[in-house]
Structure formats: C-alpha cells, structure tokens
Design a protein around this motif. Structure first.
Motif, PDB file in Angstrom:
ATOM      1  N   GLU A 106      -6.030   7.610   7.853  1.00  0.00           N
ATOM      2  CA  GLU A 106      -5.619   6.240   8.157  1.00  0.00           C
ATOM      3  C   GLU A 106      -4.657   6.192   9.342  1.00  0.00           C
ATOM      4  N   ARG A 156      -8.036   5.049  -0.559  1.00  0.00           N
ATOM      5  CA  ARG A 156      -8.542   6.320  -1.090  1.00  0.00           C
ATOM      6  C   ARG A 156      -7.385   7.289  -1.344  1.00  0.00           C
ATOM      7  N   ALA A 157      -6.430   7.314  -0.416  1.00  0.00           N
ATOM      8  CA  ALA A 157      -5.254   8.170  -0.603  1.00  0.00           C
ATOM      9  C   ALA A 157      -4.546   7.783  -1.905  1.00  0.00           C
ATOM     10  N   LYS A 183      -5.452   9.760  -9.288  1.00  0.00           N
ATOM     11  CA  LYS A 183      -6.348  10.674  -9.998  1.00  0.00           C
ATOM     12  C   LYS A 183      -5.580  11.934 -10.383  1.00  0.00           C
ATOM     13  N   ALA A 192      -5.739  12.919  -1.198  1.00  0.00           N
ATOM     14  CA  ALA A 192      -4.815  11.808  -0.934  1.00  0.00           C
ATOM     15  C   ALA A 192      -4.135  12.028   0.419  1.00  0.00           C
ATOM     16  N   ASN A 203       0.812  -1.213   0.000  1.00  0.00           N
ATOM     17  CA  ASN A 203       0.000   0.000   0.000  1.00  0.00           C
ATOM     18  C   ASN A 203       0.853   1.273   0.000  1.00  0.00           C
ATOM     19  N   TYR A 237      -6.743  11.531   3.307  1.00  0.00           N
ATOM     20  CA  TYR A 237      -7.077  10.127   3.575  1.00  0.00           C
ATOM     21  C   TYR A 237      -5.892   9.418   4.229  1.00  0.00           C
ATOM     22  N   HIS A 269      -7.321  16.610  -5.736  1.00  0.00           N
ATOM     23  CA  HIS A 269      -7.014  15.176  -5.613  1.00  0.00           C
ATOM     24  C   HIS A 269      -5.833  14.924  -4.680  1.00  0.00           C
ATOM     25  N   TYR A 315      -6.741   8.841  -4.969  1.00  0.00           N
ATOM     26  CA  TYR A 315      -6.709  10.283  -5.252  1.00  0.00           C
ATOM     27  C   TYR A 315      -5.357  10.693  -5.812  1.00  0.00           C
ATOM     28  N   TYR A 316      -4.309  10.049  -5.311  1.00  0.00           N
ATOM     29  CA  TYR A 316      -2.981  10.345  -5.862  1.00  0.00           C
ATOM     30  C   TYR A 316      -2.946   9.984  -7.361  1.00  0.00           C
ATOM     31  N   HIS A 331      -9.158   4.147   3.964  1.00  0.00           N
ATOM     32  CA  HIS A 331      -8.521   5.468   3.876  1.00  0.00           C
ATOM     33  C   HIS A 331      -7.258   5.426   3.034  1.00  0.00           C
ATOM     34  N   ARG A 332      -6.436   4.424   3.288  1.00  0.00           N
ATOM     35  CA  ARG A 332      -5.172   4.347   2.556  1.00  0.00           C
ATOM     36  C   ARG A 332      -5.419   4.122   1.061  1.00  0.00           C
TER      37      ARG A 332
END
Lengths: 327, 327, 327, 327
Positions: free
Chosen positions: C185, B177-178, B184, C178, B106, C181, C174, B181-182, B174-175
């Motif tokens: 976490e 999603r992080a 993205k 990131a 991750n 999030y 974004h 988004y990164y 959460h991780r």
C-alpha cells in the motif's frame, strides 16, 4: 432510603432502591479502592450510596448517600464548563480537542505521535490540566475561586477542598507533572506548570456527596437550567457540549461500553463517584423520571478502568429498569 | 424539493430545505471525492442531496436525493446489526470491543500495542472486517445474502452490489488485507482472509440512495421498529447498542466533534453518504419531527476525516434549527 | 572436536572447545525451539554445534557442527548482499533504511507512525521482504536462483531449499502477509505480495550447517574476499555496510547488548543458527585467529529474543577468551 | 593547520587536511545552529575545526580547532563511564538498557509502550538523565565533581561549566522535565527531579574544544588507557561497552547510517561537536594512524538529526581516505 418533598413517589419504588443498593453492595468486593493516591486508599470499600433528583424536587436517597468524597476526575466536567463560560467555547477548543482516544487517562503517547500535541479531549489528564489553566484569574487561588463560585451556584453551598488529599496528590503527581511539562514544551499550557497543577489537583480535591453531584447532573440534563432554583446557570450550548463529552469520554476506557449498555452522559472519578445526567425522554410506558433527573453515586471500590464497580452495576440496573438511555 | 404523502407539512419548510441545500452545495468545493478507490473518484463533487423521513411517513427530499452511491463504511452499521441478530450480542463482543480510538479508520498500531489485539470497535476497518466474517452462512455469498435480506426488510427492495466498485476496491485493498492478515494471526478472524475481504468489500459496494439510508436511520431511531411497515425488524437492545456506536465512533476521527456540535447517532462513508438517526425527543417549542426521523444525505466531496463536507454542514444546520440533539 | 588441514593449532585448544560445548549445552534447557513454525518445533533442543574457520583454512569443529538447519533470518544478510550487488547500494537504500529500531522483528507500528513508512532496516521482516523483492529476475524462481548462485560461490556447493519448512511457513505467514500488504500500500514493495513472500520464505528455508555460515562469516570478515578460494566475491563497501547492519540490528532486540558484551557483527535466525564475522584485529597478546575468522553456531533452543540460548553463551565465552571484539 | 611534536608526519597530509576543512566548510550552509537552546543559537554557523591525536602524540589540527563549545550530548558518554566506574556495570544496567531505539532522542513513547519503562539506552535523554542521577555523591555538586575529576584525568585540565548555557537550558528544559517526572513515576529515577536535571544540564554545559574530545576519543580507542600519560583511566570492559553504545546509538537517529558509511564509534552533540574513537586496525596498505587515534570535530551548523553537517561530511571523507572503519 429516604423519600423527601413529594408524596406521589411510589413507596414500593423507594423500597426497591434500598434492595438494589443492598444487592450491588456485595459486588464491591470485585474491585478495590484507588491505591496510587495514599489518602484515597483509606476509604471503606464496602460503601455504596445513591441520590436521584428530579426536576420537580423529587429525591430518592439510599445507602451511603451522605458520605463525603473528593471529586477527582468528576471535577474535569466542572472546570470545562467554567472555562467555556469565561473564555468562550472557541477559545477553549483551540487548546483542547473533543475526540475520544481509547488511551489510558494519563497517556503521553498521543501527544508525541500526533503533532502538534494538542490534547485530544478535556476528560483525559492532559486536556484537563490544560483546561484548568484556562480558568479566569491570574493566580491558582483566583482560578479555583471561579470554579467554586460555579459549583456553589449549582449545589447551593460553598465547596471545601480536602487539603490532606491535595497534599497527598501533590507529592505523588509525577505523571501529571510529566504531562504538564510536555504540554508546556508544545505550547498548549500557557500557565506555569506548578500553578496549573495546583489548580488541577485542588479541583480534584473538592469534597462532595452524592446529592451534590446528582444536582449537577440534573442541571446538565436541563441544559444548564436549575429546575429547582429556576435559574439558567450556564448556556444550553455549553451543556450540550459537556454532555456529549461525558458520553464519549466520561467513563475512562470503558466509555464506549458504558454508552452502549447504559446510554447516559456520566463522569466518574477514581474516588468512586459517578455523576450522571438523564435528559427528559419520550416513552410510551409509565416509567419514573420522564422529565429527566440527575443521579449521584458513590462506591469507592473501583474496577480496572477506574470506575466504581458496584456503582456502575447499580446504574446499569436502574437505567434498564427505568429505560433511561438517551438513544 | 418534493413533498410527499402528507399535507400537514409546512410548505415554507420545504422551501427552506431547498434554500439550505443550495447554500451548502457551494461548500462542496472545500473537499474532494475519495481518490483511493478509483471508481469513487468519478463521482460529481458538486452533488448534494437529502431525504428526511418521519415515523408518520412524512418525507422531505431535496437536491440530488435520488443519486445512487455505494454504502462504503455505512455498511458497517448494517453488518453489525446482522451479526448481532444471528450470533447474539455476547458472541460478537467477544471478538470486537466497543471503545472509540482516536486512530485513523485503517490503523494497525493499536492492534499491535494492545495485546491481544482485539479490534477496538466495529466502525474501524479492523473491527468491521471481523464483524463481516461473523455473518451467518459458510460462504461469502451466504453471508452477503443474510445482509441483503436484512436491508431488504428495511428499505423494501433488494439491494444491488456495484461490481465495478467492488472490483476496484478488491484490487487496491492492500491496507485492508494487511489488517485482515494481522487479525488472522492474532486469531480474531476465523474466516479465510480472502473470504472475509470479499464479504467486507462487497457490502461496501451495496448501492443505496438517500431515501434508503433515511429509512434505516428512522428504524434505528425507533429502536428497530419500522414505523411505516409497523414491524419490529431487530430488537431494541441491538438498536440501542448500534446508535451508541454510531455516536461515539460513526464519523471517523471527527466523531467527538460531531457528537458535540450535532449530537446525533450517524455513520458516514467515503462515498459521501451520511446516515443519521434522530430519536424522539422532549421539547417545549414547536419544532419538526418531534417523534424522531431518519436523515439520509449524499455529497461525495469529502473532508480530511472522510465525511461529506457539505453534508455535515447541512446536517449541522438542520440539527440546530430543529433542535435534534439527543443530549 | 575435529581438527583439520593444519598442524599448528594447539591440541589443548581443540580440547577446550569440546569442553566449552559440553558446558554450554546444559544451558539449552533455558530456552525452547521456535514454536510458531511447526517444522522448527521438531528440532532437538539439546543440540549445540560450532565451526570456526580462519583465513588460512584452519578449522575447529565441535558438537553438532554437522547438523543441517534452515537459515531463517540469517538469509536476510545474504539477500541484502545480493540485492546490493545487482541493484547497487543507492537503489536498495531508497527502499530500506539502515537504522536500528528497538521494535520486535515483525512490528508494523513504526511503518504506520513514521510516514511514509519506509522500512527501518533490512534485518526486520518489513525490510527483508522489501529487499527480497529487489533480487534480480522477474519470477520468484529467478530471484532465488540469483541468491543461490551467490551462496554457492561462497560455500562451494549448491544450497537446497527445505520444502517442508517452506510450506509450513507459507501457511502460517499471516503476520508477514500483513507486513507485505502494508508495504504494498505504501509503495515500498514493487513486487506482488505472493511473489515477494515466496522469495522471502524460500530464502528462509535454505538449508545450511555451521561450516557453511562460518565460511560466509569469514568472507565478510575479509571484506568480501574468499581467503581460501582467493577470490573477491562481493565488493568491500558492500561487506562493510553488511557488517555494520549485523552489528546494529543482527541479533533481534538483543543487538545492543550483543554489541556491548560480544562486540561482533552477527546474525541469528529462529532456527537456532548464529553467523558471526570476526575481522582481523590488533592485539599484543598471543591469541587465536588474529587474522580474523568466521564462526558458525547452531543451537535450536532459543531465548525470548529469538537467539540461540546456548549459542550466544558459547560465543560470548569464546569472544572473551580470544578477545575477538571489534571495539 | 598546525603540526606538532612529531616530525614523521607527511607535510602533504597536513596540507590536505586544511584543504578538506576548507572544502567542507562550504557545506555548513546546509544546516543551522540549534535553536531550542537560546545560548547555542549565537554560535557562528560557518565554523569548522578538527583535531586528530595519535597514541604517539602526533597531532593534526585544522580550522576552528581551538573554538570552545559545550559538550551537550557528548557528555552522556562521560557520565556513563563515570557511573560504571563508581557503581559497577551491573548496577547501571539494571536502570538503563543498551538497545538502540530508532526514536527521537527526547521521545517518551517507548517508556509508556514498553512496561516497565526502563530507558532503552544511555544515549537518549531518558537514559542519560537516569545515568546522571547515578553519579556518586549525595548532592548535584558532588556528582558533577566526580564527573569533572574523570574528565580532568583524561584531558589534563579542569573543565569549566558554562553557566549562561546551563541557565538557558534550565529554563527551557520542559521536555527533559517531562521525561524526568515520567522516570520518577516509574521508579527508574531515584534522585529528585530537580537534582537530576541540575546534574544533567550542567554536564551538558561543560566546555571543551576539539583537542579535548580527540583525547577522550583516543583513550577510548585504547580501551581506557591514556597512551600519552601512560595510565589506565578506566577498565577495558567499560571502554568496550561505551564504544559499542557510541556505535549503535551515538549519532542520534542517524547512528545506523553513520555506522554503515563511516563505521566508527562516535558521539555528537547539538552544539556541533563530534567525538570519535578510532581503534587500532589491521591494514595491508600504508595509511595514517594504524595504531588508532581520537578525532575531535566542531561545526555548530547541525542537520535534521542533530549532527554537525560539515563535521560528519569531513569525518566521512577522512574515514574513507584513511580506511578507519572498525568493520
């Protein structure tokens, strides 16, 4: 292309190897010779040669197969085998891990990020310097001697060290010295830095040609057994470990792509050599070298990863044509 | 241990499998069930089960082989195959590389360090989320549908999604999603973050048992061909690519060690499943499953890397006893 | 240039400020307006304005001093002060450290490398998002209200939020998502991600002009005391902490160079604002603003670090001419 | 505590300094002497001493103020001043940046991550080794001579090098050698590695006491002017640059916290010394040393960051009592 020893090889096959070498030689222009070691820069970038050896002694040679070059990173495979032979696998693996990294071969970052800084594998420089220091013998000379004895057993002749290349590397080895001093500080390097570097850089300067590395690849394919001399050179478990390392880490930062598209244990060096091991495989079609083979390639023009540009293309062509993948 | 379909299997063989499972079950105490997904924590850590399926339909089952579990990271293999099938390999590889990393599954670091942040391989979360977004169909439902159709073709039944596990993962992702988004921001994720995560987390929540994943492993071993249903499910080149990825990156940060000591393409999940593919191999000795097999293992007590503690031990024992290595 | 309130200011001084602004305006061509937030890209890159306010009410204004811009990162200073005011310094510092990093403002790497991932300081985005979540009140509205009340106390008028800029940032945030999030976490972000981002991005969208930020800089220079309204707005220890943070981390990755060559606590934003605080200083020569001042600058053309190109040049010129350094 | 030269100092003041030293000495138990340099480990961890010198010659001394210790990292300040004096600031800043890093003092990571690997500041080892190599003179002896001349001008006596400490550091300097070879490879180190390390490690081994470093701190406070000898030792712009570096990077990875809670330019060494510079400041209250001072502290028991445990506590107490902050 010369055909030796055996009559049963299809002559058309020999012809197409010459054609393939001719075709891929034109792609040497897409890379260039390694520049960071002055002595390597003098190589002729248009050279491309190959030697394939089967367990029954069948040999296919084409192009600049006779050209001599220094092993460079290919030697990491040999010193790993020699260290495992003399120290035992557990002793070696206490000092170097077996995980691929995705980092450049000369990276220090991971040593610092991951305490306690054990080198991730024997194919990156940090791991290779550590492994070289584990060769048996007190002095650098003794350690190199043990490596040369192993190589002689496999290729049938005493290897020579190119002193000019060694001196050239010795003088510009700042990054390798940085790695070695880092390893010294973290305790993973037990030998003195200068001694470890002498062993490492001299092993990199051992001269071979494509026939030599094809033979080593063949012995690895047969799990340490020399099918022509009919002698077990090193144990099967060392051979298996070594081939897995070559597959996961042998082609620098293109190892994953090489495994995906060629699917063979191989090790390259910045001098342009690629040593490949093709284990026997089950195939329903009639294809060459079902009982495995070793493939030695030389093409000093290298790509951004450090691998022979035309050599990898030629190997991919052969692997696909002959369905050589281990997967 | 149950023996099905075929009479020729040595009964002693079945007996020793039961003995092996009994033996390695005691090692489940060395790990623990995944805690970061609440629904996984409820699993019985003492469970251990196995299913081996050969191309002729020979099946060996032992222990908790019937237990149902969610695929978790094993699903990364399936979505990669499905994405390659529908988009073509080049399209997929423009958005995800094939290199092993040595980083935790991750990790974000490498995305930031290596511009432009292309995920290193489809087996780490960053790559897997990207791959899931490439599944065909506009909506998450359509994308999951295409994945389920592929799985149904292989295992012969419609897979179900464990909604409780999905909701549990969705709330604590959460991780992920992080990471999404990164991706993205760097442009590698074309789908909306919530949609990509819905696909990814639902595919992780697909329920299987050891027989299902053994069957998928068997089809991979036979290059995409279903030897029992006698049907080519996906092309050989996709199968080869997938097996190379499993070998170099399939067992989290122990992939290198797994390749070295077991030598088989495999993929694990934090739920405790291990899907292994054993291609046919050339051996002179009389050993089982020379024509290859698929092995499914389930043991929810996992080690520090995220792999089934007892499952890996059991697999290592079998791989050595039956000489299963591809090297 | 307008001279207000006081007669004793040398008119020549006002004249040279106009000349300086004219001179440095030509250097706006060396940068460009921030492009990653669509609404900022519309700014006029040739603008340059300044406002200097002394504790006796002396005001020097020149160029586009009246132009309105959004605070962006300058707001990090205000939310830090507000969070310290309402939660107490120790509570805030349990959730964010005070160390400069040398990393880009939106970096995630250090959160992952340094367990447990506490943000290094409140001036990088990871720290600023954490700080915004600590503002008092349950809802984003309440949190922003408490920030606006603090600003109103300092600048004497209710600040407005530029909704167009906020929406523009919200849709392209974004990387900030990131980060948020990731913080969620690791447990450093207690608020919901969407709520924390709403507060953070709205505070970034608060509109000010150079006079407003000059006034805030003046109050910081006087340790939280408003010398014109003669009122202690926040405690001296909060002011000292804030100024040290501005000096070590306020000018993005050029903070060290800014401290070395200008030597003043300052905070910039990608919209082109620079808020500077000049504490009283001991000097033997006759120089302006010995009792300290606040300096607000606006110049939307920014450099590679994110700081106003011409604004920093103008400030350096003034700091050297008036010997403003705190060192 | 001894009071010298001046009568106007309040005797109560001298008394409380003795009381403070007694009080904070008990906190030396919270740290320990540096262990990575054998010669430093022999220090008496219970020692704590201080010397404060004002521009009028006022001196306050207490505790083990007379103890001799090696400068270690404090010497980085002196070699930076000497290099700037002899090469000019621009020449030095082409080879070393001025940005704080947040990394450990001996980190290599950032050199590799940020091409081309220019050291981030002169206070981390990579930067300090680079700066030492820039001292004037061809040989290490000449370079050290120029440094010793500068120090003699400031403290009024020829400094001596502790050869035992130097030899001890020389033999264990693996990490510094790794850094130096890395810098050699990237081209930022022009001198030979062994020569650069000889200069660097010998400058670290220069012996001082608290009075010496208090005097240097005082001269820095007065922008390079020696207020007692009434002589400009180095230019104001070098002094300002140096003080900003001390503030942003002088206290290892606690520099940000030190700036926030003490607010003074200071440099510590692992031997336990802390050199602090207090510029003149504007205060309405009656407090000591309004015209600035230099503070030398020695306490060999260091904390996790490498700073004197009790020394920093004592300094914080004094800075708060006398309101010494530059902010």
């Amino acid at each position: 292309m010369r055909k030796e020893d055996k009559d049963q090889t299809d002559y058309q096959e020999m012809d197409y190897m010459d054609a393939w070498v001719r075709h891929y030689r034109s792609f040497t222009a897409e890379g260039q010779c390694a520049t960071y070691i002055p002595a390597l820069e003098k190589a002729d970038p248009t050279q491309l040669g190959i030697c394939v050896i089967g367990p029954d002694g069948t040999v296919i040679k084409s192009g600049d197969w006779e050209a001599t070059f220094t092993m460079q990173s290919i030697s990491k495979v040999l010193s790993f085998i020699a260290a495992c032979l003399h120290r035992g696998i557990p002793y070696v693996l206490e000092r170097v891990d077996l995980e691929p990294t995705g980092d450049p071969f000369n990276s220090i970052i991971r040593l610092e990020m991951h305490k306690p800084g054990k080198p991730f594998n024997p194919m990156i420089n940090a791991g290779a310097i550590t492994v070289s220091s584990l060769l048996p013998g007190e002095s650098p000379q003794k350690k190199l001697e043990s490596l040369c004895i192993l190589i002689e057993k496999m290729v049938g002749k005493r290897p020579t060290i190119n002193e000019e290349v060694f001196r050239s590397e010795w003088q510009t080895a700042h990054r390798n010295r940085a790695l070695a001093y880092y390893l010294k500080e973290t305790g993973f390097l037990e030998l003195e830095v200068d001694q470890a570097l002498e062993v490492y850089l001299k092993q990199c300067s051992i001269e071979v040609n494509t026939e030599d590395i094809a033979l080593i690849g063949l012995i690895l394919a047969h799990d340490g057994y020399h099918p022509i001399r009919k002698e077990q050179i090193f144990p099967k478990r060392v051979a298996r470990l070594t081939k897995s390392l070559m597959l996961t880490c042998g082609m620098y930062n293109a190892s994953g792509k090489f495994a995906a598209f060629i699917g063979l244990p191989a090790k390259s060096g910045v001098s342009g050599g690629v040593m490949t091991s093709v284990p026997p495989r089950v195939r329903t079609e009639e294809i060459p070298f079902k009982d495995g083979c070793g493939i030695g390639i030389y093409g000093p023009s290298i790509d951004e990863y450090g691998n022979s540009v035309a050599g990898v293309m030629l190997l991919k062509h052969i692997a696909n044509s002959w369905d050589l993948s281990i997967f």
